[in-house]
Write an enzyme that holds these catalytic residues in place. Structure first.
Site, short mmCIF file in Angstrom:
data_model
loop_
_atom_site.label_atom_id
_atom_site.label_comp_id
_atom_site.label_asym_id
_atom_site.label_seq_id
_atom_site.Cartn_x
_atom_site.Cartn_y
_atom_site.Cartn_z
N GLY A 121 -0.53 3.03 -5.47
CA GLY A 121 -0.30 1.63 -5.81
C GLY A 121 0.55 1.45 -7.05
O GLY A 121 1.01 0.34 -7.34
N VAL A 154 0.84 -1.20 0.00
CA VAL A 154 0.00 0.00 0.00
C VAL A 154 0.88 1.25 0.00
O VAL A 154 1.73 1.41 0.87
CB VAL A 154 -0.94 0.04 1.22
CG1 VAL A 154 -1.98 1.14 1.04
CG2 VAL A 154 -1.62 -1.30 1.45
N CYS A 155 0.66 2.10 -0.99
CA CYS A 155 1.32 3.40 -1.03
C CYS A 155 0.26 4.45 -1.36
O CYS A 155 -0.91 4.28 -1.00
CB CYS A 155 2.47 3.41 -2.04
SG CYS A 155 2.02 3.01 -3.73
N GLY A 156 0.63 5.54 -2.03
CA GLY A 156 -0.35 6.57 -2.35
C GLY A 156 -1.32 6.17 -3.44
O GLY A 156 -2.53 6.35 -3.32
N SER A 205 -3.82 4.48 -1.07
CA SER A 205 -4.65 5.12 -0.05
C SER A 205 -5.33 6.38 -0.56
O SER A 205 -6.35 6.81 -0.02
CB SER A 205 -3.80 5.46 1.18
OG SER A 205 -2.78 6.39 0.83
#
Length: 318
Positions: A83, A79-81, A123
């Site tokens: 994906g 999970v990052c900003g 996210s």
């Protein structure tokens, strides 16, 4: 037939930490149900640099073993900003099929068509409830799911998993090189020939092959170089320095950078990062086939320090 245990690795950067924790709690809850009782959750935590955690997780999922008789299957959720960055890095690891998913449809197809084993979420583009739906769909869907009544499509998908890895092996003859973009993409490019350089130094070969922007001047430099570079085992860069500093991030392999100006040696393996300031003389040896990201914001040049004696490297015997 007994279900395989599924080990799911989790990881995030700071942008994805909150959603990653939501994912972890949801998976823990699911594991109490019979349908998902075979889940084992391994949280690798949060790292500041998205590419560090993405590469670490992907390396664990992509570990190549003969798993035909194994009772364990490995998957991962990053999970990052958005994906996107996570999936780009994860897909550099052999054996990993990472898919950024923002809805149930893409989650279903990433498993049914592409046999995804790493899911990446963003996210900034996925809320908590949507993430839970995506995860459940991704876990429930098996490869070729949805194509049971179309045998030709199913055969194609199953064959793809055998043929895709061969693409890399069958094209191993392609010369080690790099692609760099400079200025206007429509500018014509020319090749720079650098005769008489050490053939063991692949940078010498790269300089012969690289594209140079010739629209404004005859300057032999590239502005804002970004490249993925590959060197085979045993390659060596003779002592040299650059007018500008540069960044290196190792994707795979093992290289030693000897900074002859400071006297410091750097052993760089996957995930290793090094910034070398301008004018510092350094020499590099590649212990394994190595792939790394190279970046310089202020142009690219190489000055060979022929008056500096080459360091003799001992190749790894391991």
């Amino acid at each position: 037939m007994k279900k395989k245990n599924i080990k799911i690795y989790l990881g995030s950067d700071p942008y994805g930490k909150e959603l990653k924790d939501v994912v972890k709690n949801h998976l823990t809850s699911l594991s109490t149900n019979d349908q998902f009782s075979n889940l084992e959750i391994v949280d690798l935590g949060t790292q500041d640099k998205y590419y560090d955690i993405a590469f670490e997780l992907a390396s664990l999922v992509g570990e190549r073993k003969k798993l035909e008789n194994s009772e364990e299957e490995k998957k991962g959720i990053l999970v990052c900003g958005t994906g996107m960055g996570m999936s780009i890095i994860a897909n550099k690891v052999p054996g990993v099929y990472a898919s950024p998913c923002q809805d149930v449809k893409t989650a279903f197809d990433s498993r049914g068509i592409n046999n995804s084993n790493v899911l990446t979420l963003g996210s900034m583009v996925t809320n908590n409830d949507n993430a839970k739906e995506i995860i459940e769909t991704w876990l429930k869907t098996s490869f070729t799911n949805g194509w049971e009544d179309k045998q030709d499509v199913k055969d194609f998908l199953e064959n793809s998993m055998k043929e895709i890895p061969k693409l890399i092996n069958n094209h191993s003859h392609i010369p080690y090189s790099t692609q760099a973009l400079s200025g206007d993409a429509n500018n014509e490019a020319s090749f720079v020939s650098i005769p008489g350089l050490d053939e063991r130094c692949k940078w010498c070969l790269l300089r012969q092959e690289r594209h140079v922007n010739t629209s404004d001047s005859n300057d032999d430099s590239i502005e804002r170089l970004r490249a993925v570079v590959r060197f085979p085992k045993g390659s060596m860069e003779p002592p040299h320095h650059h007018t500008h500093g540069h960044d290196v991030f190792v994707i795979r392999g093992h290289k030693t950078v000897k900074n002859l100006t400071t006297g410091v040696d750097y052993e760089l393996r996957p995930g290793g990062y090094l910034y070398t300031p301008a004018t510092q003389i350094h020499q590099v040896f590649y212990h394994e086939d190595t792939e790394y990201w190279f970046g310089s914001d202020e142009g690219f040049d190489m000055m060979w320090d022929s008056d500096v004696k080459n360091i003799v490297f001992e190749e790894d015997q391991k």
